[in-house]
Design a protein around this motif. Structure first.
Motif, PDB file in Angstrom:
ATOM      1  N   LYS A   2       0.847  -1.189   0.000  1.00 51.18           N
ATOM      2  CA  LYS A   2       0.000   0.000   0.000  1.00 51.18           C
ATOM      3  C   LYS A   2       0.883   1.240   0.000  1.00 51.18           C
ATOM      4  N   LEU A   3       0.682   2.071  -1.006  1.00 43.10           N
ATOM      5  CA  LEU A   3       1.525   3.254  -1.184  1.00 43.10           C
ATOM      6  C   LEU A   3       0.664   4.502  -1.254  1.00 43.10           C
ATOM      7  N   LEU A   4       1.077   5.534  -0.527  1.00 43.31           N
ATOM      8  CA  LEU A   4       0.432   6.844  -0.583  1.00 43.31           C
ATOM      9  C   LEU A   4       1.230   7.731  -1.532  1.00 43.31           C
ATOM     10  N   ALA A   5       0.550   8.340  -2.497  1.00 45.03           N
ATOM     11  CA  ALA A   5       1.204   9.212  -3.470  1.00 45.03           C
ATOM     12  C   ALA A   5       0.604  10.610  -3.385  1.00 45.03           C
ATOM     13  N   LEU A   6       1.467  11.629  -3.316  1.00 40.67           N
ATOM     14  CA  LEU A   6       1.039  13.013  -3.185  1.00 40.67           C
ATOM     15  C   LEU A   6       1.566  13.847  -4.344  1.00 40.67           C
ATOM     16  N   ASP A   7       0.789  14.853  -4.731  1.00 41.33           N
ATOM     17  CA  ASP A   7       1.286  15.856  -5.666  1.00 41.33           C
ATOM     18  C   ASP A   7       0.725  17.217  -5.292  1.00 41.33           C
ATOM     19  N   THR A   8       1.616  18.196  -5.141  1.00 42.01           N
ATOM     20  CA  THR A   8       1.218  19.576  -4.852  1.00 42.01           C
ATOM     21  C   THR A   8       2.059  20.549  -5.677  1.00 42.01           C
ATOM     22  N   SER A   9       2.512  20.106  -6.831  1.00 41.65           N
ATOM     23  CA  SER A   9       3.503  20.878  -7.586  1.00 41.65           C
ATOM     24  C   SER A   9       2.907  21.959  -8.478  1.00 41.65           C
ATOM     25  N   ALA A  11      -1.138  24.305  -9.331  1.00 38.31           N
ATOM     26  CA  ALA A  11      -2.330  24.817  -8.641  1.00 38.31           C
ATOM     27  C   ALA A  11      -3.250  23.685  -8.215  1.00 38.31           C
ATOM     28  N   GLY A  12      -3.296  22.625  -8.997  1.00 40.80           N
ATOM     29  CA  GLY A  12      -4.060  21.444  -8.618  1.00 40.80           C
ATOM     30  C   GLY A  12      -3.229  20.577  -7.692  1.00 40.80           C
ATOM     31  N   GLY A  13      -3.888  19.840  -6.851  1.00 43.60           N
ATOM     32  CA  GLY A  13      -3.181  18.932  -5.952  1.00 43.60           C
ATOM     33  C   GLY A  13      -3.925  17.631  -5.849  1.00 43.60           C
ATOM     34  N   GLY A  14      -3.245  16.589  -5.426  1.00 44.34           N
ATOM     35  CA  GLY A  14      -3.922  15.309  -5.366  1.00 44.34           C
ATOM     36  C   GLY A  14      -3.276  14.323  -4.421  1.00 44.34           C
ATOM     37  N   VAL A  15      -4.079  13.317  -4.075  1.00 43.58           N
ATOM     38  CA  VAL A  15      -3.676  12.219  -3.196  1.00 43.58           C
ATOM     39  C   VAL A  15      -4.184  10.928  -3.808  1.00 43.58           C
ATOM     40  N   ALA A  16      -3.369   9.904  -3.820  1.00 49.69           N
ATOM     41  CA  ALA A  16      -3.812   8.589  -4.281  1.00 49.69           C
ATOM     42  C   ALA A  16      -3.272   7.522  -3.346  1.00 49.69           C
ATOM     43  N   VAL A  17      -3.990   6.430  -3.274  1.00 51.83           N
ATOM     44  CA  VAL A  17      -3.524   5.250  -2.543  1.00 51.83           C
ATOM     45  C   VAL A  17      -3.561   4.079  -3.504  1.00 51.83           C
ATOM     46  N   ALA A  22      -3.120  -1.830  -8.281  1.00 53.86           N
ATOM     47  CA  ALA A  22      -4.514  -1.386  -8.134  1.00 53.86           C
ATOM     48  C   ALA A  22      -4.575  -0.003  -7.497  1.00 53.86           C
ATOM     49  N   VAL A  23      -5.329   0.902  -8.123  1.00 56.15           N
ATOM     50  CA  VAL A  23      -5.566   2.225  -7.556  1.00 56.15           C
ATOM     51  C   VAL A  23      -6.791   2.132  -6.655  1.00 56.15           C
ATOM     52  N   LEU A  24      -6.590   2.251  -5.351  1.00 56.69           N
ATOM     53  CA  LEU A  24      -7.696   2.141  -4.404  1.00 56.69           C
ATOM     54  C   LEU A  24      -8.497   3.432  -4.317  1.00 56.69           C
ATOM     55  N   ALA A  25      -7.804   4.566  -4.445  1.00 51.25           N
ATOM     56  CA  ALA A  25      -8.481   5.856  -4.355  1.00 51.25           C
ATOM     57  C   ALA A  25      -7.607   6.923  -4.986  1.00 51.25           C
ATOM     58  N   GLU A  26      -8.274   7.931  -5.557  1.00 55.81           N
ATOM     59  CA  GLU A  26      -7.558   9.077  -6.107  1.00 55.81           C
ATOM     60  C   GLU A  26      -8.413  10.321  -5.896  1.00 55.81           C
ATOM     61  N   VAL A  43      -5.478  13.691   2.808  1.00 55.42           N
ATOM     62  CA  VAL A  43      -4.901  12.394   3.174  1.00 55.42           C
ATOM     63  C   VAL A  43      -5.807  11.682   4.170  1.00 55.42           C
ATOM     64  N   ASP A  44      -6.250  12.409   5.191  1.00 54.43           N
ATOM     65  CA  ASP A  44      -7.152  11.816   6.194  1.00 54.43           C
ATOM     66  C   ASP A  44      -8.451  11.350   5.557  1.00 54.43           C
ATOM     67  N   LEU A  45      -8.995  12.159   4.642  1.00 56.75           N
ATOM     68  CA  LEU A  45     -10.256  11.809   3.983  1.00 56.75           C
ATOM     69  C   LEU A  45     -10.117  10.526   3.176  1.00 56.75           C
ATOM     70  N   VAL A  46      -9.078  10.468   2.341  1.00 54.19           N
ATOM     71  CA  VAL A  46      -8.902   9.315   1.456  1.00 54.19           C
ATOM     72  C   VAL A  46      -8.643   8.044   2.265  1.00 54.19           C
ATOM     73  N   LEU A  47      -7.735   8.123   3.222  1.00 52.24           N
ATOM     74  CA  LEU A  47      -7.442   6.936   4.033  1.00 52.24           C
ATOM     75  C   LEU A  47      -8.673   6.519   4.841  1.00 52.24           C
ATOM     76  N   GLY A  48      -9.388   7.501   5.385  1.00 48.51           N
ATOM     77  CA  GLY A  48     -10.574   7.188   6.173  1.00 48.51           C
ATOM     78  C   GLY A  48     -11.639   6.474   5.361  1.00 48.51           C
ATOM     79  N   GLU A  49     -11.847   6.939   4.118  1.00 50.67           N
ATOM     80  CA  GLU A  49     -12.837   6.297   3.260  1.00 50.67           C
ATOM     81  C   GLU A  49     -12.444   4.861   2.921  1.00 50.67           C
ATOM     82  N   LEU A  50     -11.140   4.589   2.937  1.00 50.37           N
ATOM     83  CA  LEU A  50     -10.662   3.226   2.657  1.00 50.37           C
ATOM     84  C   LEU A  50     -10.596   2.363   3.916  1.00 50.37           C
ATOM     85  N   GLY A  51     -10.882   2.985   5.072  1.00 48.80           N
ATOM     86  CA  GLY A  51     -10.775   2.237   6.319  1.00 48.80           C
ATOM     87  C   GLY A  51      -9.342   1.986   6.725  1.00 48.80           C
ATOM     88  N   LEU A  52      -8.439   2.886   6.322  1.00 53.22           N
ATOM     89  CA  LEU A  52      -7.017   2.744   6.620  1.00 53.22           C
ATOM     90  C   LEU A  52      -6.523   3.906   7.467  1.00 53.22           C
TER      91      LEU A  52
END
Length: 236
Positions: A2-9, A11-17, A22-26, A43-52
């Motif tokens: 399980k890998l957490l990926a971040l991008d804030t480089s 104006a748009g930003g994103g989080v994926a797990v 398999a992409v569990l969430a983006e 990060v908290d939102l995405v992980l929380g929705e996945l139960g992680l």
């Protein structure tokens, strides 16, 4: 894994797990709010929705630039701190590599572009192997679009917010030599950041979270005033 990926480089930003391939969430958001106002919440939102929780992660990755100097530092610092605190591997991914990642199915040249302001773009050139992988064939660089067009050879697929800013000029100069990627691929997708990171991990590669630094490509304003360029991010 399980890998957490971040991008804030940008104006748009994103989080994926991701869990392996398999992409569990983006989660992606274009917002006027600075990244430090929303990244940890996302990060908290995405992980929380996945139960992680963060303790369920096996690795952490983030983009290291080029892009917004402040934005890059926010995502990179967050990812490095998480990796260090959790004792998990950290992998830095170059933004241009992540933009090129989904085009390995083509054998065309691929040129992702990120708006660098000041009439310039961050760019690099890649070639797809037709089987899902891309190979970088140039350095990461910053240059005016009028100089970039002189480097195009054969049909080239372009993507990124640098393309959208200079689309009219590039299409006028390059004509049938250039192909525009679909609109969703102009955004740096954290899922593709994760895919790049997983490939490095599979090769046994990771970065020292204490030593990894941003890839600015050009010196920041502070470094210009000091008369020195920043140390580049070291990655094969």
């Amino acid at each position: 894994m399980k890998l957490l990926a971040l991008d804030t480089s940008t104006a748009g930003g994103g989080v994926a797990v991701l869990d392996g391939d398999a992409v569990l969430a983006e989660w992606i958001l274009q917002s006027a709010l600075t990244h430090n106002r929303r990244l940890l919440k996302a990060v908290d939102l995405v992980l929380g929705e996945l139960g992680l929780t963060v303790r369920d992660l096996d690795a952490v990755s983030s983009t290291v630039g080029p892009g917004s100097f402040t934005g890059v530092r926010i995502g990179l610092t967050t990812a490095k701190t998480l990796a260090w605190a959790l004792g998990k591997p950290f992998v830095g991914v170059v933004t241009l590599d992540a933009l090129a990642e989904p085009f390995g199915f083509t054998r065309w040249s691929v040129c992702p572009l990120i708006d660098a302001r000041k009439g310039e773009v961050y760019a690099a050139r890649y070639v797809g192997d037709g089987k899902g992988a891309v190979v970088r064939t140039s350095d990461w660089e910053v240059l005016p679009p009028r100089v970039l067009v002189e480097k195009f050879e054969g049909p080239t697929l372009c993507c990124g917010d640098g393309w959208t800013v200079y689309r009219e000029f590039l299409m006028e100069r390059l004509k049938e030599q250039v192909v525009e990627a679909p609109a969703p691929y102009h955004v740096i997708r954290p899922a593709f950041v994760g895919a790049c990171a997983l490939r490095r991990l599979q090769r046994g590669e990771a970065d020292d979270p204490a030593a990894a630094v941003p890839l600015y490509v050009r010196p920041s304003e502070a470094e210009i005033h000091l008369g020195r360029a920043g140390r580049p991010f070291e990655q094969d």
